[in-house]
Design an enzyme around this catalytic site. Structure first.
Site, PDB file in Angstrom:
ATOM      1  N   TYR A  28       0.724  -1.288  -0.046  1.00 33.99           N
ATOM      2  CA  TYR A  28       0.019  -0.048  -0.032  1.00 33.99           C
ATOM      3  C   TYR A  28       0.861   1.321   0.048  1.00 33.99           C
ATOM      4  O   TYR A  28       0.422   2.378  -0.057  1.00 33.99           O
ATOM      5  CB  TYR A  28      -1.059  -0.145   1.189  1.00 33.99           C
ATOM      6  CG  TYR A  28      -0.228  -0.116   2.370  1.00 33.99           C
ATOM      7  CD1 TYR A  28       0.346   1.178   3.137  1.00 33.99           C
ATOM      8  CD2 TYR A  28       0.206  -1.129   3.084  1.00 33.99           C
ATOM      9  CE1 TYR A  28       1.212   1.314   4.079  1.00 33.99           C
ATOM     10  CE2 TYR A  28       1.178  -1.321   4.410  1.00 33.99           C
ATOM     11  CZ  TYR A  28       1.484  -0.172   4.724  1.00 33.99           C
ATOM     12  OH  TYR A  28       2.316   0.161   5.855  1.00 33.99           O
ATOM     13  N   GLY A  29       2.068   1.293   0.071  1.00 38.09           N
ATOM     14  CA  GLY A  29       3.046   2.369   0.409  1.00 38.09           C
ATOM     15  C   GLY A  29       3.968   2.611  -0.839  1.00 38.09           C
ATOM     16  O   GLY A  29       3.578   2.234  -1.932  1.00 38.09           O
ATOM     17  N   THR A  30       5.339   2.473  -0.291  1.00 34.21           N
ATOM     18  CA  THR A  30       6.555   2.810  -1.213  1.00 34.21           C
ATOM     19  C   THR A  30       7.058   1.621  -2.140  1.00 34.21           C
ATOM     20  O   THR A  30       7.621   1.839  -3.011  1.00 34.21           O
ATOM     21  CB  THR A  30       7.894   3.321  -0.377  1.00 34.21           C
ATOM     22  OG1 THR A  30       8.055   2.263   0.389  1.00 34.21           O
ATOM     23  CG2 THR A  30       7.340   4.436   0.369  1.00 34.21           C
ATOM     24  N   LEU A  31       6.058   0.284  -1.938  1.00 34.08           N
ATOM     25  CA  LEU A  31       6.581  -0.612  -2.897  1.00 34.08           C
ATOM     26  C   LEU A  31       5.688  -0.895  -4.096  1.00 34.08           C
ATOM     27  O   LEU A  31       5.671  -1.451  -4.833  1.00 34.08           O
ATOM     28  CB  LEU A  31       6.287  -2.005  -2.111  1.00 34.08           C
ATOM     29  CG  LEU A  31       7.415  -2.322  -0.917  1.00 34.08           C
ATOM     30  CD1 LEU A  31       7.253  -3.384  -0.138  1.00 34.08           C
ATOM     31  CD2 LEU A  31       8.907  -2.396  -1.448  1.00 34.08           C
ATOM     32  N   GLU A 103      11.795  -4.251   5.468  1.00 35.25           N
ATOM     33  CA  GLU A 103      10.730  -3.540   6.310  1.00 35.25           C
ATOM     34  C   GLU A 103      10.901  -3.406   7.707  1.00 35.25           C
ATOM     35  O   GLU A 103       9.851  -3.148   8.571  1.00 35.25           O
ATOM     36  CB  GLU A 103       9.244  -4.147   5.994  1.00 35.25           C
ATOM     37  CG  GLU A 103       8.856  -3.803   4.602  1.00 35.25           C
ATOM     38  CD  GLU A 103       8.624  -2.509   3.797  1.00 35.25           C
ATOM     39  OE1 GLU A 103       8.837  -1.623   4.918  1.00 35.25           O
ATOM     40  OE2 GLU A 103       8.446  -2.190   2.593  1.00 35.25           O
TER      41      GLU A 103
HETATM   42  N1  PCA Z   1       6.306  -0.443   2.123  1.00 36.52           N
HETATM   43  C1  PCA Z   1       5.301  -1.116   2.400  1.00 36.52           C
HETATM   44  C2  PCA Z   1       4.939  -0.868   3.672  1.00 36.52           C
HETATM   45  C3  PCA Z   1       5.076   0.562   3.898  1.00 36.52           C
HETATM   46  C4  PCA Z   1       5.855   0.929   2.894  1.00 36.52           C
HETATM   47  O1  PCA Z   1       6.541   1.848   2.317  1.00 36.52           O
HETATM   48  C5  PCA Z   1       4.503  -1.124   1.525  1.00 36.52           C
HETATM   49  O2  PCA Z   1       4.488  -0.586   0.267  1.00 36.52           O
HETATM   50  O3  PCA Z   1       3.311  -2.021   1.465  1.00 36.52           O
END
Ligand code: PCA
Length: 173
Positions: A28-31, A103
């Site tokens: 949900y984030g930077t990935l 992570e």
């Molecule tokens: N990386 C993981 C968790 C938060 C982040 O930045 C993601 O993208 O789901």
């Protein structure tokens, strides 16, 4: 067992193992695609990751951007916040181990199962849009109580109008 039987058994095992060890994760984030850490999932040196489709959490969660490095966190407080949008990937054991390490799991994030509702899906034999599925997610219970006062997002974008650009790990001081 004879050599030929052994070779057949080994071939069968190696054909099955990669499939059997693939795990679904919801990011949900930077990935996500277009986000600052996506390239790490596309780097074969880290293992294998295959895009499956888009999804949204079945329940609401607080998704906030916190700290001086502007890190997105899904706080493990179901029922608060918004139903979060993200992407589902199938990853092999090597990529899963890489991501757990990257992570800082389990100290910063914990990898837990989350219920999702499928959106557009590219994987054959995948769930129909609107149906439920489960995947792992990196969420956290290790957050500052004040984090619950931050704006709660539905769809994270490191380059969004909030102006809180994520600090890549390599550029942190
Ligand atoms: N990386 C993981 C968790 C938060 C982040 O930045 C993601 O993208 O789901």
């Amino acid at each position: 067992m004879g050599v030929r039987t052994w070779i057949k058994a080994a071939a069968l095992l190696s054909a099955l193992t990669p499939l059997g060890s693939m795990t679904r994760i919801f990011v949900y984030g930077t990935l996500k695609r277009g986000q600052p850490n996506h390239f790490r999932m596309m780097d074969a040196a880290n293992g294998k990751a295959e895009f499956c489709g888009s999804a949204q959490t079945a329940e609401a969660f607080p998704l906030v951007i916190a700290g001086k490095y502007n890190i997105p966190f899904l706080l493990n407080v179901p029922g608060t916040g918004r139903r979060v949008r993200g992407e589902v990937y199938r990853v092999d054991a090597k990529m899963l181990a890489f991501l757990d390490d990257f992570e800082n799991c389990p100290s910063m994030y914990q990898r837990t199962a989350v219920r999702l509702v499928a959106g557009d899906w590219t994987e054959p034999d995948g769930p129909a849009p609107g149906t439920g599925l489960e995947a792992f997610v990196y969420s956290t219970t290790a957050y500052q109580p004040d984090s619950l006062k931050l704006p709660m997002l539905e769809n994270y974008d490191a380059y969004g109008s909030h102006g809180l650009v994520y600090a890549l790990r390599e550029s942190r001081q």
